[in-house]
Design a protein around this motif. Structure first.
Motif, PDB file in Angstrom:
ATOM      1  N   VAL A 288       0.835  -1.208   0.000  1.00  0.00           N
ATOM      2  CA  VAL A 288       0.000   0.000   0.000  1.00  0.00           C
ATOM      3  C   VAL A 288       0.867   1.253   0.000  1.00  0.00           C
ATOM      4  O   VAL A 288       0.567   2.230  -0.696  1.00  0.00           O
ATOM      5  N   ASN A 289       1.978   1.200   0.769  1.00  0.00           N
ATOM      6  CA  ASN A 289       2.875   2.354   0.794  1.00  0.00           C
ATOM      7  C   ASN A 289       3.506   2.595  -0.575  1.00  0.00           C
ATOM      8  O   ASN A 289       3.710   3.737  -0.984  1.00  0.00           O
ATOM      9  N   THR A 290       3.844   1.467  -1.292  1.00  0.00           N
ATOM     10  CA  THR A 290       4.401   1.608  -2.639  1.00  0.00           C
ATOM     11  C   THR A 290       3.405   2.300  -3.561  1.00  0.00           C
ATOM     12  O   THR A 290       3.743   3.231  -4.303  1.00  0.00           O
ATOM     13  N   VAL A 291       2.168   1.800  -3.507  1.00  0.00           N
ATOM     14  CA  VAL A 291       1.123   2.440  -4.325  1.00  0.00           C
ATOM     15  C   VAL A 291       0.925   3.887  -3.895  1.00  0.00           C
ATOM     16  O   VAL A 291       0.737   4.784  -4.725  1.00  0.00           O
ATOM     17  N   LEU A 292       0.981   4.099  -2.566  1.00  0.00           N
ATOM     18  CA  LEU A 292       0.798   5.450  -2.052  1.00  0.00           C
ATOM     19  C   LEU A 292       1.901   6.378  -2.542  1.00  0.00           C
ATOM     20  O   LEU A 292       1.629   7.507  -2.969  1.00  0.00           O
ATOM     21  N   GLN A 293       3.157   5.884  -2.510  1.00  0.00           N
ATOM     22  CA  GLN A 293       4.270   6.713  -2.976  1.00  0.00           C
ATOM     23  C   GLN A 293       4.133   7.009  -4.464  1.00  0.00           C
ATOM     24  O   GLN A 293       4.404   8.124  -4.916  1.00  0.00           O
ATOM     25  N   SER A 294       3.726   5.961  -5.231  1.00  0.00           N
ATOM     26  CA  SER A 294       3.512   6.176  -6.661  1.00  0.00           C
ATOM     27  C   SER A 294       2.417   7.206  -6.893  1.00  0.00           C
ATOM     28  O   SER A 294       2.542   8.090  -7.748  1.00  0.00           O
ATOM     29  N   THR A 295       1.357   7.071  -6.109  1.00  0.00           N
ATOM     30  CA  THR A 295       0.258   8.026  -6.241  1.00  0.00           C
ATOM     31  C   THR A 295       0.702   9.428  -5.853  1.00  0.00           C
ATOM     32  O   THR A 295       0.320  10.416  -6.489  1.00  0.00           O
ATOM     33  N   LYS A 296       1.519   9.484  -4.789  1.00  0.00           N
ATOM     34  CA  LYS A 296       2.015  10.792  -4.371  1.00  0.00           C
ATOM     35  C   LYS A 296       2.886  11.417  -5.459  1.00  0.00           C
ATOM     36  O   LYS A 296       2.819  12.623  -5.708  1.00  0.00           O
TER      37      LYS A 296
END
Length: 598
Positions: free
Chosen positions: A202-210
């Protein structure tokens, strides 16, 4: 809102799973057995707190934190015996706290309405206190929580959590073995590594989204800057238009002035022409003034030509100003179109930004949504299984009823014949039944009498054997007069039990004294008096809550008073608080609210 004094089975399960997950993380680091949470451990804990503390009005800490009743050891021991297990208990002040006033410590009662978050926060604080602030108790609470050291380790354990009506938290640990079924249907505890992996994803997706959001934000910033530049151009154009409009207005004013001057001059010309005509008429009479009149006429004519020239210049300026105004209006229209285009692009970027923010929120809530979805799937699967089971039972009953119905018609005639015969034999059967019941009653009386005689004979034989051989209790074992252990004989309280299950008094007197450490662990000292010689044997109990004591509460208080001690609880007898320690705790509490552990 949650009523901590009336937790439901599901709420207690949620708290226990949360607490066990914390405990297992630390146990994993120490290499000890992990605890489990089961329906039985949750049910036992709720029942234990209700009966052993709430209904018994058992205030472990008391109104002033030093005048409580400690753990309910007798109830814990009996509860463990009744369920073929051993119970270890940690207690924490939990939701309740104490302040310090003019009359010393006083209890601050918590609100019955809490949230699951506030209860979990309290449990977390209690566990941290056990692990990092338990030195005054010899780390007894920490050892119990982590399954470490003698007296605190039971191997495989189930546990659960609850709160009593005073707001104190109870963490109960139950020994698991083949003699009980506490481990059945254990709940699935969250795996920390799996949760961490999902969190990393989720953090990976979150960082990508960020990052994508940052890119979109940059595009938005660029659009905002372009819009700002366009606005500046628009303002400049509007100012230019304003200036051009002012110039055109001034030129128009000049034209009006010139036109007015021209009208004046034309009027003057008409006047002059009239005068000229009059002058011509009187020319002959005023020949001497002819040169003057001609000079005036020439002067007027020159003035008219000059004004006409200025009028032409003013008209040219007006034409140029109108042309500049048209150019400025066209430029303004182009700038306005650019601004509208930028506004539409900005709106599209803002819509994308809102969508990305919504996606980010969904990703942040993904673990919670996943947990809820899993729970809904599990509920649906259970409902499906229950429905299938109900259907199978109903189908089996239907098949059985069909078979019964098929055979019923054929058996009706036969049943009617049997009924007739049964009615004929009814009187004989009743008489036989009365005789059988009378005989059964006589037989039961004889059996009861024989059993009573056998028990009395066994007890007399056991008493004679114990008396003749000097059976008595040493180290919780039955030994003879020579100190040899007697096979088949056991200890129950202050009595001994023969292999025939006859309970008799030992041949010598037995006295049990206790000492209480700062966590409320009872350490027995058994004194055996034989032939005026007293031998004291100190025992280290592996199960602090199942230790036998024969002291009354008044005797216990008198012993503590004579030893200059206050009531304390815990799991190590080397950490008994003295009066000076309690005075220090009272002084420290001047600076805030004080929690308490048992």
């Amino acid at each position: 809102m949650v009523d901590f004094n009336n937790l439901s089975q599901e709420e207690a399960k949620d708290l226990a799973v949360y607490y066990a997950t914390l405990v297992n993380q630390v146990r994993n680091a120490f290499g000890t057995d992990k605890v489990v949470v089961t329906p039985s451990s949750v049910e036992f804990t709720l029942q234990l707190i209700k009966e052993g503390y709430n209904e018994a009005n058992w205030d472990a800490f008391g109104e002033h934190m030093t005048d409580g009743k400690n753990h309910n050891f007798q109830y814990l021991r009996n509860y463990g015996d009744n369920h073929n297990t051993t119970v270890l208990e940690n207690m924490y002040g939990g939701l309740t706290s104490w302040g310090f006033g003019e009359d010393g410590l006083y209890k601050i009662t918590p609100s019955n309405k809490q949230t699951m978050d506030s209860l979990k926060e309290t449990l977390y604080e209690g566990l941290v206190g056990y692990l990092f602030d338990d030195a005054d108790s010899g780390w007894g609470h920490a050892n119990t929580a982590l399954d470490l050291s003698m007296g605190h380790s039971m191997g495989k354990e189930a546990m659960a959590i609850g709160f009593d009506k005073y707001g104190y938290s109870h963490s109960e640990y139950y020994r698991l073995d083949n003699n009980n079924n506490i481990a059945a249907d254990a709940y699935q505890l969250p795996d920390v590594s799996t949760i961490q992996e999902e969190l990393d994803k989720v953090n990976t997706v979150l960082q990508s989204t960020k990052a994508d959001q940052a890119s979109k934000q940059k595009a938005n910033d660029d659009a905002q800057n372009a819009l700002s530049s366009a606005n500046q151009v628009l303002v400049a154009a509007q100012n230019d238009v304003k200036d051009k409009t002012a110039t055109a207005q001034k030129a128009n004013d000049n034209l009006t002035t010139a036109q007015n001057d021209l009208a004046t001059l034309q009027s003057q010309l008409s006047t002059d022409q009239a005068n000229q005509k009059q002058a011509q008429t009187t020319f002959n009479s005023f020949d001497a003034d002819l040169a003057t009149k001609q000079a005036n006429l020439q002067k007027a004519t020159d003035s008219l030509k000059a004004e006409q020239g200025r009028l032409a210049i003013t008209q040219a300026d007006l034409d140029n100003a109108n042309k500049a105004l048209n150019d400025a209006n066209n430029n303004l229209a182009q700038k306005k179109q650019v601004v509208e285009n930028d506004k539409e692009a900005l709106k599209a970027d803002n819509d994308k930004l809102v969508q990305l923010q919504n996606n980010l929120s969904d990703l942040q809530n993904a673990p919670k949504l996943l947990a809820a979805a899993k729970e809904q799937v599990a509920t649906a699967q259970k409902a499906l299984a229950d429905a299938q089971e109900v259907y199978n039972v109903a189908n089996d009953k239907l098949t059985s009823l069909k078979q019964t119905a098929a055979g019923t018609a054929a058996n009706v005639s036969k049943a009617q014949q049997v009924l007739a015969e049964a009615k004929n034999n009814e009187d004989a059967a009743k008489e036989a039944l009365d005789q059988a019941q009378q005989a059964l009653t006589e037989l039961r009386q004889k059996e009861a009498l024989a059993k009573q005689v056998a028990e009395e004979q066994a007890k007399l034989a056991a008493e004679k054997e114990a008396k003749d051989n000097g059976y008595h209790i040493e180290n919780n074992q039955v030994v003879d007069a020579k100190g040899n252990s007697v096979n088949g004989w056991t200890v129950k309280g202050n009595q001994i039990v023969s292999p025939t299950n006859a309970t008799v008094d030992p041949a010598v007197s037995v006295t049990t004294n206790v000492s209480v450490n700062s966590k409320g662990q009872v350490q027995p000292q058994t004194s055996v008096t034989t032939n005026d010689v007293k031998t004291v044997v100190a025992t280290e109990s592996a199960n602090p809550v199942s230790t036998t004591t024969v002291q009354t509460r008044e005797q216990y208080k008198q012993q503590l008073k004579s030893n200059n001690q206050l009531p304390q609880t815990g799991n190590n007898d080397s950490a008994i608080l003295s009066l000076a320690g309690v005075a220090l705790a009272a002084m420290l509490s001047l600076f805030g609210i004080k929690k308490r552990e048992y």
